[in-house]
Design an enzyme around this catalytic site. Structure first.
Site, short mmCIF file in Angstrom:
data_model
loop_
_atom_site.label_atom_id
_atom_site.label_comp_id
_atom_site.label_asym_id
_atom_site.label_seq_id
_atom_site.Cartn_x
_atom_site.Cartn_y
_atom_site.Cartn_z
N ASP A 8 41.09 56.89 80.24
CA ASP A 8 39.96 56.70 81.16
C ASP A 8 38.96 57.83 80.93
O ASP A 8 39.31 59.01 81.04
CB ASP A 8 40.48 56.71 82.61
N ASP A 106 34.81 51.98 80.43
CA ASP A 106 35.30 53.31 80.08
C ASP A 106 36.81 53.48 80.23
O ASP A 106 37.30 54.59 80.37
CB ASP A 106 34.56 54.38 80.90
N GLU A 107 37.55 52.38 80.19
CA GLU A 107 38.99 52.45 80.36
C GLU A 107 39.69 51.47 79.43
O GLU A 107 39.22 50.34 79.28
CB GLU A 107 39.37 52.00 81.78
MG LIG Z 1 36.34 56.63 84.19
#
Ligand SMILES: [Mg+2]
Length: 358
Positions: A8, A106-107
């Protein structure tokens, strides 16, 4: 033994802004709506840790963020740029994993079971992945390591920011037990309130609950909640784009219930999917939409057209039909996707092929 990572990115949008504006580094930085001297509408999308020190956080009204720190640096969301950075990050994660599942901009989950023999090696491996992401993109991230997706996510949260955190399967229940129930992956505000009103303040309390009671209140999901509270979770990494389908997904800048926004997004994704369909020279028979809600619950719904099509209109029409028929009213949406599948090679192309080979 299965070993799963959740990677993350830390304060992703703001970190991207720091990257191209090194002068922002270390100063309170807020990415989101225009504060307009305190009268701006809209919300904070992301902020860096320097801004968090002043109590600013994502999803907070931008006017409130402005009141908390008037001289913070406020910048608008530049989604195209973040997506470009995201693609670079995802390529690195992919190259480190046997199986890879992107969860949001974003993960991503990565299955590294075939790459490392044990947890100790997994920590080393995660460290080198983290360094590689930093070297290739300049961006910081945190990584959670465990044996299922739920625990990898929970570990990652505990390791933030800029950390690597391992929670072994055998330590999962102990690790979760003292945490407030609202911290459990998948528990949103409403569920948190209901659980608290039932007397469950901690995840450990929920873990000891009577499953039948939970099912009575939450339906099948109650049993899932109970499993989660005990650290039991899914360890299957679902590769996003099988060769047998063409699809696109997008995460909203902020979770939304705004129908106009969602419909516009579905239309734009559908037209991108159509561009791919055209490039691949295929016709499709099935249209699927995927919705992920703010609380990470998600569903897939499909429609079979009953015939092969290569019409862009059939993608958007069916995506919208599925959305109107199945989306839960009033529940904030985090991410949405459109996919087509059940392909045949397009007729026109086949004719050309037959002609050429004759
Ligand atoms: Mg994040």
């Amino acid at each position: 033994m299965r070993i799963i990572l959740l990677v993350d990115m830390d304060y992703f949008f703001a970190a991207c802004e720091e990257l191209r504006h090194p002068e922002y580094m270390g100063k309170p930085l807020v990415v989101g709506a225009d504060p307009k001297g305190g009268s701006g509408r809209g919300v904070v999308s992301t902020c860096n840790y320097a801004a968090r020190k002043f109590g600013i956080h994502s999803a907070m009204p931008i006017s409130m963020a402005y009141r908390l720190k008037k001289d913070a640096i406020f910048v608008p969301v530049d989604y195209n740029y973040y997506e470009k950075m995201s693609n670079q990050v995802m390529q690195v994660i992919k190259s480190y994993s046997t199986k890879f599942e992107q969860v949001s901009i974003d993960e991503a989950f990565a299955d590294i079971s075939a790459k490392v023999e044990d947890y100790a090696k997994a920590v080393e491996y995660a460290k080198s992945l983290k360094e590689k992401i930093k070297a290739e993109t300049g961006l910081p991230c945190s990584i959670g390591i465990s044996s299922n997706k739920l625990m990898a996510k929970m570990a990652c949260e505990a390791g933030k920011p800029d950390g690597i955190k391992l929670v072994k399967q055998e330590d999962a229940a102990k690790f979760l037990s003292p945490l407030p129930v609202g911290k459990l992956y998948g528990v949103g505000n409403k569920t948190k309130e209901r659980l608290e009103s039932m007397g469950f303040k901690t995840i450990g309390g929920l873990a000891k609950a009577n499953v039948a009671n939970l099912v009575g209140t939450f339906g099948v999901w109650g049993a899932e909640l109970h499993k989660s509270a005990n650290g039991i979770g899914d360890d299957v990494i679902v590769e996003n784009y099988e060769i047998k389908s063409i699809g696109r997904e997008r995460t909203f800048e902020t979770d939304t219930i705004d129908q106009d926004k969602i419909v516009a997004m579905l239309k734009s994704i559908s037209s991108e999917v159509y561009d791919d369909v055209k490039r691949q020279g295929v016709s499709f028979k099935t249209v699927t939409i995927k919705i992920r809600y703010h609380d990470f619950t998600e569903y897939l719904k499909s429609r079979s057209l009953g015939h092969y099509s290569d019409e862009p209109g059939e993608i958007i029409d069916n995506a919208l039909k599925l959305f109107y028929a199945f989306a839960e009213k009033g529940k904030r949406i985090r991410k949405i996707g459109v996919r087509v599948s059940s392909f045949s090679k397009r007729q026109g192309q086949r004719r050309i092929g037959e002609f050429t080979s004759a």
